[in-house]
Scaffold this motif. Structure first.
Motif, PDB file in Angstrom:
ATOM      1  N   HIS A 196      -8.001  61.952 -38.400  1.00  0.00           N
ATOM      2  CA  HIS A 196      -9.070  60.976 -38.183  1.00  0.00           C
ATOM      3  C   HIS A 196      -9.297  60.947 -36.669  1.00  0.00           C
ATOM      4  O   HIS A 196      -8.356  60.693 -35.911  1.00  0.00           O
ATOM      5  CB  HIS A 196      -8.676  59.588 -38.683  1.00  0.00           C
ATOM      6  CG  HIS A 196      -7.924  59.593 -39.977  1.00  0.00           C
ATOM      7  ND1 HIS A 196      -8.511  59.918 -41.179  1.00  0.00           N
ATOM      8  CD2 HIS A 196      -6.628  59.334 -40.248  1.00  0.00           C
ATOM      9  CE1 HIS A 196      -7.610  59.841 -42.132  1.00  0.00           C
ATOM     10  NE2 HIS A 196      -6.452  59.489 -41.589  1.00  0.00           N
ATOM     11  N   SER A 249      -9.079  56.835 -49.147  1.00  0.00           N
ATOM     12  CA  SER A 249      -7.965  57.261 -50.009  1.00  0.00           C
ATOM     13  C   SER A 249      -8.445  58.243 -51.070  1.00  0.00           C
ATOM     14  O   SER A 249      -7.810  59.275 -51.308  1.00  0.00           O
ATOM     15  CB  SER A 249      -7.310  56.052 -50.679  1.00  0.00           C
ATOM     16  OG  SER A 249      -6.668  55.244 -49.725  1.00  0.00           O
ATOM     17  N   TRP A 264       0.961  62.548 -47.380  1.00  0.00           N
ATOM     18  CA  TRP A 264      -0.015  61.806 -48.174  1.00  0.00           C
ATOM     19  C   TRP A 264       0.420  61.750 -49.637  1.00  0.00           C
ATOM     20  O   TRP A 264       0.373  60.702 -50.274  1.00  0.00           O
ATOM     21  CB  TRP A 264      -1.405  62.420 -48.035  1.00  0.00           C
ATOM     22  CG  TRP A 264      -2.410  61.737 -48.907  1.00  0.00           C
ATOM     23  CD1 TRP A 264      -3.049  62.263 -49.993  1.00  0.00           C
ATOM     24  CD2 TRP A 264      -2.889  60.388 -48.800  1.00  0.00           C
ATOM     25  NE1 TRP A 264      -3.891  61.335 -50.559  1.00  0.00           N
ATOM     26  CE2 TRP A 264      -3.800  60.166 -49.839  1.00  0.00           C
ATOM     27  CE3 TRP A 264      -2.611  59.340 -47.922  1.00  0.00           C
ATOM     28  CZ2 TRP A 264      -4.470  58.953 -50.029  1.00  0.00           C
ATOM     29  CZ3 TRP A 264      -3.280  58.117 -48.108  1.00  0.00           C
ATOM     30  CH2 TRP A 264      -4.182  57.938 -49.147  1.00  0.00           C
ATOM     31  N   MET A 289      -9.239  61.476 -49.357  1.00  0.00           N
ATOM     32  CA  MET A 289      -8.025  62.200 -48.988  1.00  0.00           C
ATOM     33  C   MET A 289      -7.399  62.861 -50.208  1.00  0.00           C
ATOM     34  O   MET A 289      -6.923  64.000 -50.132  1.00  0.00           O
ATOM     35  CB  MET A 289      -7.055  61.260 -48.266  1.00  0.00           C
ATOM     36  CG  MET A 289      -7.561  60.914 -46.862  1.00  0.00           C
ATOM     37  SD  MET A 289      -6.638  59.609 -46.025  1.00  0.00           S
ATOM     38  CE  MET A 289      -5.086  60.436 -45.675  1.00  0.00           C
ATOM     39  N   ARG A 315       1.298  58.285 -51.783  1.00  0.00           N
ATOM     40  CA  ARG A 315       0.588  57.836 -52.983  1.00  0.00           C
ATOM     41  C   ARG A 315       1.435  57.973 -54.251  1.00  0.00           C
ATOM     42  O   ARG A 315       0.990  57.623 -55.322  1.00  0.00           O
ATOM     43  CB  ARG A 315      -0.736  58.583 -53.124  1.00  0.00           C
ATOM     44  CG  ARG A 315      -0.577  60.030 -53.476  1.00  0.00           C
ATOM     45  CD  ARG A 315      -1.873  60.707 -53.729  1.00  0.00           C
ATOM     46  NE  ARG A 315      -1.565  62.044 -54.206  1.00  0.00           N
ATOM     47  CZ  ARG A 315      -2.402  63.008 -54.345  1.00  0.00           C
ATOM     48  NH1 ARG A 315      -3.666  62.813 -54.061  1.00  0.00           N
ATOM     49  NH2 ARG A 315      -2.036  64.177 -54.783  1.00  0.00           N
ATOM     50  N   ARG A 341      -3.306  51.988 -42.137  1.00  0.00           N
ATOM     51  CA  ARG A 341      -3.157  51.564 -43.536  1.00  0.00           C
ATOM     52  C   ARG A 341      -3.112  52.764 -44.475  1.00  0.00           C
ATOM     53  O   ARG A 341      -2.492  52.701 -45.535  1.00  0.00           O
ATOM     54  CB  ARG A 341      -4.283  50.614 -43.939  1.00  0.00           C
ATOM     55  CG  ARG A 341      -4.111  49.218 -43.348  1.00  0.00           C
ATOM     56  CD  ARG A 341      -5.130  48.230 -43.839  1.00  0.00           C
ATOM     57  NE  ARG A 341      -5.062  48.055 -45.276  1.00  0.00           N
ATOM     58  CZ  ARG A 341      -6.051  47.567 -46.016  1.00  0.00           C
ATOM     59  NH1 ARG A 341      -7.180  47.206 -45.461  1.00  0.00           N
ATOM     60  NH2 ARG A 341      -5.912  47.440 -47.323  1.00  0.00           N
ATOM     61  N   LEU A 342      -3.752  53.865 -44.069  1.00  0.00           N
ATOM     62  CA  LEU A 342      -3.701  55.101 -44.855  1.00  0.00           C
ATOM     63  C   LEU A 342      -2.387  55.857 -44.638  1.00  0.00           C
ATOM     64  O   LEU A 342      -2.135  56.858 -45.305  1.00  0.00           O
ATOM     65  CB  LEU A 342      -4.878  56.002 -44.480  1.00  0.00           C
ATOM     66  CG  LEU A 342      -6.253  55.495 -44.891  1.00  0.00           C
ATOM     67  CD1 LEU A 342      -7.346  56.273 -44.185  1.00  0.00           C
ATOM     68  CD2 LEU A 342      -6.423  55.563 -46.408  1.00  0.00           C
ATOM     69  N   SER A 365      -1.498  57.160 -41.624  1.00  0.00           N
ATOM     70  CA  SER A 365      -1.644  58.104 -40.522  1.00  0.00           C
ATOM     71  C   SER A 365      -1.068  57.510 -39.246  1.00  0.00           C
ATOM     72  O   SER A 365      -0.991  56.297 -39.090  1.00  0.00           O
ATOM     73  CB  SER A 365      -3.118  58.467 -40.321  1.00  0.00           C
ATOM     74  OG  SER A 365      -3.603  59.189 -41.435  1.00  0.00           O
ATOM     75  N   VAL A 402     -10.569  51.883 -46.556  1.00  0.00           N
ATOM     76  CA  VAL A 402      -9.282  52.391 -47.047  1.00  0.00           C
ATOM     77  C   VAL A 402      -9.435  52.902 -48.479  1.00  0.00           C
ATOM     78  O   VAL A 402      -8.942  53.985 -48.817  1.00  0.00           O
ATOM     79  CB  VAL A 402      -8.189  51.300 -46.951  1.00  0.00           C
ATOM     80  CG1 VAL A 402      -6.913  51.745 -47.658  1.00  0.00           C
ATOM     81  CG2 VAL A 402      -7.898  50.962 -45.497  1.00  0.00           C
TER      82      VAL A 402
END
Length: 180
Positions: free
Chosen positions: A129, A112, A174, A115, A178, A144-145, A147, A108
């Motif tokens: 992914h 991250s 995304w 990404m 973040r 967890r990202l 997606s 992750v």
């Protein structure tokens, strides 16, 4: 001369692969459990070709997977990052780590950073992914990202009889996740 950038996270260094990473790539590809969803166990000769493909993509495409180096030990622990060979189902950020690195949040953390790079530097509008349905740990990483499962597709050649669940999100999603 460097072929691409070096990214740093709190615990990792992500850099384009180098010749000294070959034994690490071989160790990853020799472990049946770690290699199960990234092409299976491969002999050194095939790993060499894969390493050269990943490294050559930096020249051909201007991006590719990074070698993942654990800061604390200086050890090569895997490869991850942007990936889009010819015929790929989209702009992917993928990962593959040696078993000793599993369960520590490295996938992750590294994905991250990759990404961020894909969205901010490469200008990607979407990130996917490619994950086999049986690969529960990678599904958890994707989730967890942030997606989500988008579709199911057959993998392109030479991956005969492999079907992927495509997880992903937009660059906009995304950035919102973040906080930027």
């Amino acid at each position: 001369m460097p072929i691409g950038p070096v990214l740093e996270t709190p615990r990792l260094i992500l850099r384009p692969p180098q010749a000294e990473d070959f034994d690490g790539f071989c160790a990853l590809a020799a472990d049946p459990e770690a290699a199960r969803f990234i092409g299976g166990v491969q002999p050194r000769e095939s790993v060499w070709r894969a390493l050269c493909t990943i490294t050559g993509a930096w020249t051909i495409r201007g991006f590719s997977m990074f070698s993942v180096i654990e800061k604390e030990t200086g050890q090569w622990i895997g490869r991850l990052g942007p990936w889009q060979p010819e015929g790929w189902p989209g702009t992917e950020v993928g990962w593959g780590l040696v078993k000793s690195a599993w369960g520590r949040g490295y996938a992750v953390e590294g994905a991250s950073a990759a990404m961020d790079y894909a969205v901010d530097v490469l200008g990607w509008q979407d990130i996917i992914h490619c994950i086999e349905a049986e690969n529960a740990p990678s599904i958890r990483v994707a989730e967890r990202l942030g997606s989500r499962k988008l579709r199911t597709v057959p993998a392109p050649p030479p991956f005969k009889d492999v079907v992927w669940d495509i997880y992903g999100q937009s660059a906009e999603d995304w950035r919102a996740r973040r906080g930027g």
